[in-house]
Scaffold this active site. Structure first.
Site, PDB file in Angstrom:
ATOM      1  N   ASN A  97       4.448  -7.747   6.711  1.00 55.76           N
ATOM      2  CA  ASN A  97       4.988  -6.976   7.833  1.00 55.76           C
ATOM      3  C   ASN A  97       4.052  -5.848   8.277  1.00 55.76           C
ATOM      4  O   ASN A  97       4.491  -4.793   8.703  1.00 55.76           O
ATOM      5  CB  ASN A  97       6.357  -6.409   7.445  1.00 55.76           C
ATOM      6  N   GLU A  98       2.751  -6.134   8.179  1.00 55.56           N
ATOM      7  CA  GLU A  98       1.755  -5.110   8.507  1.00 55.56           C
ATOM      8  C   GLU A  98       1.863  -4.604   9.934  1.00 55.56           C
ATOM      9  O   GLU A  98       1.647  -3.414  10.211  1.00 55.56           O
ATOM     10  CB  GLU A  98       0.336  -5.652   8.244  1.00 55.56           C
ATOM     11  N   LEU A 157       0.829  -1.211   0.000  1.00 56.41           N
ATOM     12  CA  LEU A 157       0.000   0.000   0.000  1.00 56.41           C
ATOM     13  C   LEU A 157       0.862   1.259   0.000  1.00 56.41           C
ATOM     14  O   LEU A 157       1.800   1.370   0.789  1.00 56.41           O
ATOM     15  CB  LEU A 157      -0.900   0.035   1.231  1.00 56.41           C
ATOM     16  N   GLY A 216       1.564  -5.703   0.711  1.00 62.73           N
ATOM     17  CA  GLY A 216       0.746  -5.889  -0.485  1.00 62.73           C
ATOM     18  C   GLY A 216       1.483  -6.560  -1.634  1.00 62.73           C
ATOM     19  O   GLY A 216       0.850  -7.143  -2.528  1.00 62.73           O
TER      20      GLY A 216
END
Lengths: 264, 264, 264
Positions: free
Chosen positions: B135-136, B68, B113
């Site tokens: 790795n959000e 993102l 993403g």
């Protein structure tokens, strides 16, 4: 900082902020009703004292936890037996679902209820030459579905089904190879250090997002547990009360007595 | 044969019948609303142009896709932020569920993403010395359940839970060892070739039966996705809008600016 | 002790109490309606004769079981075709759900329905230089969800999806490496011995708890099977009756005829 109930201690490391929960019911941390209640309240204490993580270990030199105290299952008072299994459920559910990082410093043998505690954590470090596994079938009872769900978080299905039906106890080396544990440590101290290092890896991660991620990952198993927990108590009671199982436990206890007598 | 929207190109190889979808939003294919819309329409185009397979790759030399676009999340317009996440869902669902064989030629880094696109495919080939992973949590958001379901198609649960909570980015070698990718290629060209070879293995298989088998295999995850997609948008928005997360993104963006200034 | 229906034999070893179910429909144990009915009734016989375990093997020297008899699928009588698939379901469900320990002595090739029998068991021993796998898509049909659920008990998802869509047949060595089989034996006799040794490991385990543990482990897959079994018959019929699939089977049968003619 240190607090203690009768059968467990909780110590929070001032430097790291990590809490260590130590089981101390000699000689083997047999899970009777009182130990289970103390483990549960120690987990809740850690959940509420803003610790950065939880390490579970044992004060016994050779045993992490031997599982349910067999005396609780022999000629049992039904009300108390029901309470014992309910508290075992509560301990699993509290430890499996806690939002802070968890690790087990397995400083000795961990059959049955010992393996339950270890597999409820996110990380496992074990000392050499010990055994770990869900060997319930040997005694005539079964590892319930919720416990198996945690077992399947760390083992392939093929390995898990066979281990459960065979009452397999993995050696430390086998456990590492199959994924049942994550590291080997040469001593309890090193095991605790490695657990702390694992928990330390979360320092760079947002703790709210971390907690939500863990809980999302474990939500299905917990939902299933809550749906089936009452039925599960009934299954456990009906198995323990089978005459064949009572006879088996009786023979086992007699064997233990003879061993002790021979040692004298 | 070649078509182009603004931020993606689709090229169908006349000889093999395989379509290559290339993301070309410099410098790192940051997924803003426009790129996501273009990826989605390119997938739909390939679904309808009777291609024999889909390969997804990047026009950037060092990055497959950085996930993102962080600017979409900073002091966001709520309506647009909602649209961004909805289109990320649409891209995943279109790519994960497409009936033709899919492969990712991962010619650079693939965090968040980027890893989403790769794990939605059936096969992954990656160039050396890059990083891939979900790795959000590092940024304060979470990999949603539908994305995790695709992650769990390629990784063991034990590895997946730890990677998700730790925001782990796997090196190319680690990714191969754990199963997150299937092959390593020394260049983008070789990666695309290996993807084409994978798709070529389906030549001897009935394509209707192949498509039904793939869709049956993925149906449960897609059903779950559709059930939870609206709730998932709300969770994402509530996390991004937390002051703590906005502050973190702000600091990150300032850091980027300083880096650029120092380079001048 | 030995009993025989037309196309299978059941022999119970007096010493070990283990029953061996042998398929004997030359040349390749093609699963026509009659063989399937005989396998089913042999499984039921073993379930009721208090055997200590079940080993399934083949009387053919080079083939364990070639899967559905292709003649059942060519220009089929619809009523009979429906019965064939229903009995294949019944065989899987009986073998997958039986409470006694099960093992497959895979003394030859085991594609499609042969792999179905093997993966329904708890343990698999295979002779060298053979092939095993679910290659249904090659013929234009699909491995149904219930069959895939058993496949997923032994293989990682990533490997399983690819194998199913590619119609992959694993060599004996590949099967061992991926977990599709558990051991290699140099002969049928040794394979049967190793299966008996596996079943022997349960001697020290409470048989009631063992059976409950196995059934609890497999209950979700069986529940899903019963929910979808009628719909599954319709899917199978609609695929087999497709003109394209009938044409493919016709060409395959002509090829077989020519091979035979050339040998004369």
């Amino acid at each position: 900082m240190s607090t203690a109930s009768k059968l467990t201690t909780v110590e929070v490391n001032d430097k790291t902020g990590i809490a260590t929960l130590t089981m101390c019911r000699p000689p083997v941390n047999g899970q009777n009703l009182e130990l289970l209640l103390d483990i549960k309240s120690s987990i809740k204490e850690i959940e509420n004292n803003s610790s950065r993580g939880l390490i579970i270990t044992s004060a016994s030199p050779k045993v992490f936890c031997a599982g349910l105290d067999i005396l609780e299952m022999y000629k049992p008072d039904q009300q108390r037996l029901r309470a014992v299994w309910t508290e075992l459920q509560n301990v699993w559910c509290a430890l499996y679902g806690i939002s802070v990082p968890t690790a087990a410093a397995i400083n000795g043998h961990a059959p049955a209820g010992g393996c339950l505690l270890a597999t409820a954590c996110e990380y496992r470090v074990m000392v050499p030459d010990c055994r770990i596994g869900l060997n319930e079938t040997q005694l005539g009872i079964i590892a319930p579905k919720w416990l198996v769900s945690g077992f399947l978080n760390v083992l392939p299905k093929r390995v898990a089904e066979r281990a459960l039906t065979q009452s397999r106890l993995f050696t430390t080396d086998e456990a590492l190879q199959e994924g049942l544990i994550d590291e080997i440590a040469t001593s309890k101290e090193e095991a605790v250090e490695k657990c702390a290092a694992f928990i330390g890896t979360f320092a760079r991660v947002n703790s709210v997002a971390r907690a939500l991620t863990k809980q999302q990952f474990r939500a299905d198993n917990l939902r299933q547990f809550h749906k089936e927990r009452e039925q599960d108590v009934e299954i456990f009671l009906s198995l323990v009360n089978r005459p064949e199982v009572q006879k088996g436990i009786g023979l086992y206890l007699e064997g233990l007595k003879k061993k002790k007598a021979n040692k004298k």
